[in-house]
Design a protein around this motif. Structure first.
Motif, PDB file in Angstrom:
ATOM      1  N   LEU A   4       0.817  -1.213   0.000  1.00 51.32           N
ATOM      2  CA  LEU A   4       0.000   0.000   0.000  1.00 51.32           C
ATOM      3  C   LEU A   4       0.846   1.257   0.000  1.00 51.32           C
ATOM      4  CD1 LEU A   4      -2.784  -1.043   2.552  1.00 51.32           C
ATOM      5  CD2 LEU A   4      -2.721  -1.361   0.068  1.00 51.32           C
ATOM      6  N   ALA A   5       2.096   1.160   0.485  1.00 44.33           N
ATOM      7  CA  ALA A   5       2.970   2.341   0.528  1.00 44.33           C
ATOM      8  C   ALA A   5       3.538   2.684  -0.841  1.00 44.33           C
ATOM      9  CB  ALA A   5       4.106   2.106   1.517  1.00 44.33           C
ATOM     10  N   ALA A   6       3.479   1.745  -1.785  1.00 42.15           N
ATOM     11  CA  ALA A   6       4.058   1.994  -3.114  1.00 42.15           C
ATOM     12  C   ALA A   6       3.228   2.972  -3.924  1.00 42.15           C
ATOM     13  CB  ALA A   6       4.210   0.681  -3.873  1.00 42.15           C
ATOM     14  N   GLY A   7       1.926   3.064  -3.615  1.00 40.13           N
ATOM     15  CA  GLY A   7       1.062   3.989  -4.341  1.00 40.13           C
ATOM     16  C   GLY A   7       0.726   3.539  -5.740  1.00 40.13           C
ATOM     17  N   GLU A   8       0.945   2.265  -6.052  1.00 40.74           N
ATOM     18  CA  GLU A   8       0.648   1.730  -7.381  1.00 40.74           C
ATOM     19  C   GLU A   8      -0.362   0.590  -7.241  1.00 40.74           C
ATOM     20  OE1 GLU A   8       4.207   0.480  -9.275  1.00 40.74           O
ATOM     21  OE2 GLU A   8       5.291   2.355  -8.857  1.00 40.74           O
ATOM     22  N   GLU A   9      -1.349   0.588  -8.086  1.00 41.89           N
ATOM     23  CA  GLU A   9      -2.358  -0.467  -8.042  1.00 41.89           C
ATOM     24  C   GLU A   9      -1.732  -1.810  -8.405  1.00 41.89           C
ATOM     25  OE1 GLU A   9      -6.766  -1.532  -9.913  1.00 41.89           O
ATOM     26  OE2 GLU A   9      -5.789   0.384 -10.385  1.00 41.89           O
TER      27      GLU A   9
END
Length: 459
Positions: free
Chosen positions: A311-316
């Motif tokens: 979730l911290a990556a910010g990519e779906e």
């Protein structure tokens, strides 16, 4: 009412961190905790190349799970070879060879990963990995024995083959393994007057176009320059086409006479995941952000074997990489979620921002990227070793590792091998026991009675 039974599979970073948090935060009356693992220690995997090169002793990176008497987790010496989530039972092969079923109310799957292999002729028979303590100890013995055999032999072609070492995999494990073992042979050959140091060749090959791309172009080039300065021949965009006991053929057509093939070309989720009737992504078990397995009552999964959403990556669709820092933090979050489940409280998702990467190339060479800050040389080495030292779980392990580092830096290596060599060396499958698992049908056959009598009734 009987206490809920928590069964944890795997004693890696994720499983042990989860257990330790459960022990601290759960009252003994709230649950019974059991851990299934073939070895009663937690292996500090990132330091295995230093074990192989003799910088650290094997015991210093194997942190005992039985050392403290205050821990109450029951250790089951063996391995889980199948899971039936409908029967709520695991099939366990104990180290005695006996197979039995263990019921659970809550299951934590942290079986980790194994060396990823491909259908390359001769690979399974002749490659050795860097995934277990036994492999690291074996490789040290093997490399030193090649120097001994080359020194004792008279055939020039055989000598050249024994002094040619090939490492496949340009990630952290492969790069550190090549760097550390090259330093071992560089220093050891000075004690062999009959051997010319120029006869020793090290090759690092990887199919990717860049070395350790996660570090970025600049640090990747720095690591590449360090390896080439030491004489390691790095070949990118190349892999192994086939292997035999005496030579390795690369995909670019080169044939390298060699008696040593070290395979570190990535990892794959434990074969245990294949015994579950559950969805996977890239071989890893699909889990929710709270690390529960959809459709499997009471089952959690984490670490290398689980596709935990990042979730911290910010990519779906992003999933957490199989690193120690994620495994440690997932273990804590999962323990909190398991406690919340027992106490009927809401669960929280796993969120962790990557703290950076460290790569120890031996000596004063290293490249690190803590919190996105690129470092090289001694500062990077200080960060790399400081991170590993602080991550060790016990003060005894920290003292052993620090003492080993200081002793090696001041006194060097004695280049002693244990002499544990076999006419037929163990294969990757035997080292990592990847052929020990049951098929899904075999698991269901063993748990059929449990399904009929109701889930979770096994002893």
């Amino acid at each position: 009412m009987a206490r809920p039974r928590i069964l944890v599979v795997g004693a890696g970073f994720a499983g042990v961190e989860c257990i330790r948090r459960l022990e601290r935060r759960l009252a003994p009356a709230e649950a019974d905790i059991a851990l299934v693992t073939p070895n009663s220690y937690q292996l500090y995997l990132p330091l295995l190349p230093q074990v192989a090169s003799g910088v650290l002793t094997p015991q210093s990176v194997a942190v005992s799970l039985r050392r403290s008497s205050r821990y109450r987790t029951r250790i089951v010496p063996g391995g889980v070879i199948g899971v039936d989530t409908r029967a709520k039972a695991c099939v366990v092969r104990k180290i005695t060879g006996e197979i039995e079923e263990h019921a659970y109310d809550h299951l934590v799957l942290a079986p980790g990963s194994v060396t990823r292999t491909f259908d390359i002729p001769g690979l399974a028979e002749h490659a050795r990995g860097m995934k277990t303590l036994a492999e690291a100890a074996y490789l040290r013995d093997h490399v030193i024995s090649q120097l001994d055999l080359a020194d004792a032999g008279e055939d020039e072609a055989e000598r050249a083959a024994r002094l040619c070492f090939v490492v496949v995999g340009g990630g952290y494990a492969g790069t550190e393994t090549a760097a550390c073992l090259q330093r071992l042979t560089h220093h050891a050959v000075k004690r062999y007057p009959r051997l010319d140091p120029r006869e020793i060749t090290w090759h690092l090959v990887d199919l990717a176009p860049k070395l350790m791309p996660e570090l970025g172009d600049s640090l990747g080039r720095t690591a590449l320059d360090v390896l080439r300065r030491r004489g390691i021949q790095v070949s990118l965009g190349v892999s192994v086409a086939k292997a035999s006991a005496t030579e390795i053929t690369l995909t670019d057509g080169r044939i390298l006479p060699s008696r040593t093939l070290i395979w570190t070309a990535g990892v794959a989720a434990s074969p245990l995941i294949g015994t579950l009737d559950a969805e996977t992504v890239r071989g890893r078990l699909v889990v929710t952000p709270e690390m529960t397995v959809p459709g499997a009552d009471g089952v959690f999964a984490l670490g290398d074997a689980a596709a935990v959403p990042d979730l911290a990556a910010g990519e779906e669709g992003a999933i957490c990489p199989p690193t120690a820092q994620h495994a440690l933090r997932q273990g804590r979050t999962l323990a909190d979620n398991l406690i919340a489940t027992l106490r009927r409280q809401p669960l929280r998702p796993y969120v962790h921002k990557d703290l950076g990467l460290v790569v120890d190339l031996g000596g004063t060479d290293a490249v690190s990227k803590p919190l996105g800050i690129p470092l090289r040389g001694l500062p990077a080495q200080a960060v790399a070793r400081g991170y590993h030292w602080s991550a060790l779980r016990t003060n005894v392990a920290k003292a052993r590792v620090l003492t080993n580092w200081l002793l090696n830096a001041t006194a060097g290596d004695d280049f002693v091998r244990t002499g544990i060599q076999h006419p037929e060396p163990p294969t990757l499958r035997r080292f990592e026991h990847t052929d020990a698992y049951l098929s899904a049908d075999q698991v269901r056959a063993r748990t059929a009675a449990l399904r009929a009598s109701g889930p979770g009734t096994a002893g």
